[in-house]
Design a protein around this motif. Structure first.
Motif, mmCIF file in Angstrom:
data_model
loop_
_atom_site.group_PDB
_atom_site.id
_atom_site.type_symbol
_atom_site.label_atom_id
_atom_site.label_comp_id
_atom_site.label_asym_id
_atom_site.label_seq_id
_atom_site.Cartn_x
_atom_site.Cartn_y
_atom_site.Cartn_z
ATOM 1 N N LEU A 32 -44.788 -30.664 -23.075
ATOM 2 C CA LEU A 32 -45.972 -30.116 -23.755
ATOM 3 C C LEU A 32 -46.404 -31.010 -24.910
ATOM 4 O O LEU A 32 -47.594 -31.217 -25.138
ATOM 5 C CB LEU A 32 -45.667 -28.705 -24.268
ATOM 6 C CG LEU A 32 -45.690 -27.576 -23.244
ATOM 7 C CD1 LEU A 32 -45.220 -26.272 -23.884
ATOM 8 C CD2 LEU A 32 -47.083 -27.402 -22.662
ATOM 9 N N TRP A 33 -45.428 -31.530 -25.637
ATOM 10 C CA TRP A 33 -45.731 -32.445 -26.737
ATOM 11 C C TRP A 33 -46.409 -33.703 -26.203
ATOM 12 O O TRP A 33 -47.433 -34.154 -26.749
ATOM 13 C CB TRP A 33 -44.453 -32.815 -27.471
ATOM 14 C CG TRP A 33 -44.656 -33.822 -28.553
ATOM 15 C CD1 TRP A 33 -45.094 -33.606 -29.818
ATOM 16 C CD2 TRP A 33 -44.432 -35.244 -28.446
ATOM 17 N NE1 TRP A 33 -45.155 -34.783 -30.520
ATOM 18 C CE2 TRP A 33 -44.759 -35.811 -29.707
ATOM 19 C CE3 TRP A 33 -43.986 -36.073 -27.427
ATOM 20 C CZ2 TRP A 33 -44.656 -37.160 -29.948
ATOM 21 C CZ3 TRP A 33 -43.882 -37.435 -27.673
ATOM 22 C CH2 TRP A 33 -44.213 -37.967 -28.920
ATOM 23 N N LEU A 35 -48.073 -34.046 -23.403
ATOM 24 C CA LEU A 35 -49.399 -33.699 -22.898
ATOM 25 C C LEU A 35 -50.403 -33.586 -24.042
ATOM 26 O O LEU A 35 -51.552 -34.032 -23.930
ATOM 27 C CB LEU A 35 -49.330 -32.375 -22.136
ATOM 28 C CG LEU A 35 -50.653 -31.848 -21.571
ATOM 29 C CD1 LEU A 35 -51.223 -32.814 -20.532
ATOM 30 C CD2 LEU A 35 -50.450 -30.464 -20.947
ATOM 31 N N GLY A 36 -49.959 -33.008 -25.160
ATOM 32 C CA GLY A 36 -50.835 -32.896 -26.326
ATOM 33 C C GLY A 36 -51.211 -34.253 -26.888
ATOM 34 O O GLY A 36 -52.376 -34.484 -27.255
ATOM 35 N N CYS A 39 -53.809 -35.778 -24.542
ATOM 36 C CA CYS A 39 -55.122 -35.124 -24.664
ATOM 37 C C CYS A 39 -55.839 -35.557 -25.935
ATOM 38 O O CYS A 39 -57.030 -35.895 -25.909
ATOM 39 C CB CYS A 39 -54.957 -33.601 -24.648
ATOM 40 S SG CYS A 39 -54.522 -32.913 -23.045
ATOM 41 N N TYR A 59 -56.791 -28.006 -25.013
ATOM 42 C CA TYR A 59 -55.338 -28.186 -24.967
ATOM 43 C C TYR A 59 -54.612 -26.904 -25.347
ATOM 44 O O TYR A 59 -53.666 -26.491 -24.668
ATOM 45 C CB TYR A 59 -54.923 -29.322 -25.907
ATOM 46 C CG TYR A 59 -53.418 -29.427 -26.076
ATOM 47 C CD1 TYR A 59 -52.611 -29.701 -24.990
ATOM 48 C CD2 TYR A 59 -52.824 -29.234 -27.325
ATOM 49 C CE1 TYR A 59 -51.232 -29.785 -25.136
ATOM 50 C CE2 TYR A 59 -51.456 -29.310 -27.474
ATOM 51 C CZ TYR A 59 -50.661 -29.589 -26.379
ATOM 52 O OH TYR A 59 -49.304 -29.653 -26.521
ATOM 53 N N SER A 63 -53.057 -25.046 -22.157
ATOM 54 C CA SER A 63 -51.595 -25.182 -22.109
ATOM 55 C C SER A 63 -50.903 -23.846 -22.345
ATOM 56 O O SER A 63 -49.884 -23.545 -21.721
ATOM 57 C CB SER A 63 -51.129 -26.198 -23.149
ATOM 58 O OG SER A 63 -51.677 -27.466 -22.894
ATOM 59 N N GLY A 67 -49.148 -23.090 -19.109
ATOM 60 C CA GLY A 67 -47.732 -23.289 -19.405
ATOM 61 C C GLY A 67 -47.001 -21.976 -19.606
ATOM 62 O O GLY A 67 -45.850 -21.820 -19.187
ATOM 63 N N PHE A 114 -44.548 -23.327 -28.873
ATOM 64 C CA PHE A 114 -45.788 -23.998 -28.495
ATOM 65 C C PHE A 114 -46.722 -24.155 -29.688
ATOM 66 O O PHE A 114 -47.326 -25.220 -29.882
ATOM 67 C CB PHE A 114 -46.497 -23.220 -27.383
ATOM 68 C CG PHE A 114 -47.837 -23.789 -27.040
ATOM 69 C CD1 PHE A 114 -47.939 -24.950 -26.291
ATOM 70 C CD2 PHE A 114 -49.002 -23.193 -27.501
ATOM 71 C CE1 PHE A 114 -49.186 -25.498 -25.988
ATOM 72 C CE2 PHE A 114 -50.245 -23.724 -27.211
ATOM 73 C CZ PHE A 114 -50.330 -24.879 -26.447
ATOM 74 N N PHE A 118 -48.139 -27.586 -31.183
ATOM 75 C CA PHE A 118 -49.581 -27.815 -31.223
ATOM 76 C C PHE A 118 -50.054 -28.150 -32.625
ATOM 77 O O PHE A 118 -50.811 -29.111 -32.822
ATOM 78 C CB PHE A 118 -50.329 -26.582 -30.702
ATOM 79 C CG PHE A 118 -51.813 -26.655 -30.931
ATOM 80 C CD1 PHE A 118 -52.617 -27.434 -30.112
ATOM 81 C CD2 PHE A 118 -52.406 -25.965 -31.981
ATOM 82 C CE1 PHE A 118 -53.985 -27.515 -30.326
ATOM 83 C CE2 PHE A 118 -53.770 -26.034 -32.198
ATOM 84 C CZ PHE A 118 -54.563 -26.818 -31.369
#
Length: 271
Positions: A32-33, A35-36, A39, A59, A63, A67, A114, A118
């Motif tokens: 996830l990190w 992907l952020g 993005c 995002y 996510s 997710g 998350f 984020f």
């Protein structure tokens, strides 16, 4: 096994879930990190120091929903296999404790982890983009108002659209509980089957909603016209009023009902 709640059993169940899945949880957090970072990197105008308005909500919301539902489906992965399902159901814990253990990870641990990831990413890129913009303005003596400083997204949510934030949270809780139920109902391809059924139901309700609202408004109008004592004259529901009630139900009512259904479904499967 009765349906009472015992804190010791519950804590051991939560610990068991962590011990068995901690590596995967950490890998998912790193994914996830990453992907952020991707993005935000693609959404920044590196020359002007401006972050596209679509990057932060895309995002965060995308996510969190995708997710989050994948994570919930994984928590109930044992139900996709009969042998694993039997082993899970034979764990010496009550139905309530098993459901609360899943809720602990899906509704508490997941959003905390998350949101932390984020806001760290958002803080870093927003400050970096603003520093690029500031240096560009100072260097070229620009006074173009179209390139204002980027804002942290939580400020945009809290200051500009508090109603939207509540709607996002309410819809997310509903999506999570729907995935819980679907994961227990479908043996194979539970994520795809649950998503398909959920979208079909939501799409159907969205199409029928206007007709339903018109029907209720019309029925109340008839009652008001036919009332000799004027009892119904003070009740004048409009589409906006019914939509507001629907929004309240989405935020506060549907999730407890769906959790009750999940509990009953889990109890039904218990051996």
């Amino acid at each position: 096994m009765n349906n009472s709640f015992n804190y010791t059993r519950f804590s051991l169940l939560v610990k068991r879930q962590w011990v068995e899945n901690k590596k995967l949880f950490l890998m998912a957090s790193f994914a996830l990190w990453g992907l952020g970072v991707i993005c935000y990197s693609l959404g920044i105008n590196w020359e002007m120091g401006h972050i596209s308005d679509a990057v932060q909500p895309m995002y965060f919301i995308g996510s969190l929903f995708i997710g989050g539902t994948f994570f919930t489906n994984y928590i109930f992965k044992d139900f996709s296999d009969k042998n694993a399902s039997t082993n899970f159901l034979l764990i010496p814990a009550s139905h309530l404790e098993k459901l609360l253990s899943a809720c602990f990870y899906c509704f508490i641990v997941l959003p905390i982890v998350f949101s932390t990831l984020f806001f760290i990413i958002d803080y870093f890129f927003v400050n970096f983009a603003n520093s690029v913009h500031e240096s560009l303005v100072l260097k070229n003596h620009l006074h173009d108002e179209s390139w204002k400083d980027n804002e942290l997204w939580y400020r945009q949510l809290l200051e500009k659209t508090n109603i939207a934030l509540k709607s996002i949270i309410g819809a997310w809780f509903i999506a999570q509980t729907i995935m819980m139920i679907g994961s227990m109902m479908f043996i194979r391809w539970s994520y795809i089957k649950t998503a398909f059924v959920a979208f079909a139901i939501i799409f159907s309700l969205a199409i029928l909603s206007n007709y339903v609202f018109d029907f209720f408004v019309g029925e109340f109008d008839k009652l008001a016209e036919g009332s000799k004592r004027g009892i119904f004259l003070q009740v004048e529901p409009t589409k906006d009023f019914l939509k507001m009630l629907t929004g309240i139900a989405i935020k506060f009512i549907f999730t407890p009902i769906l959790l009750l259904i999940a509990f009953l479904k889990l109890k039904e499967k218990q051996v």
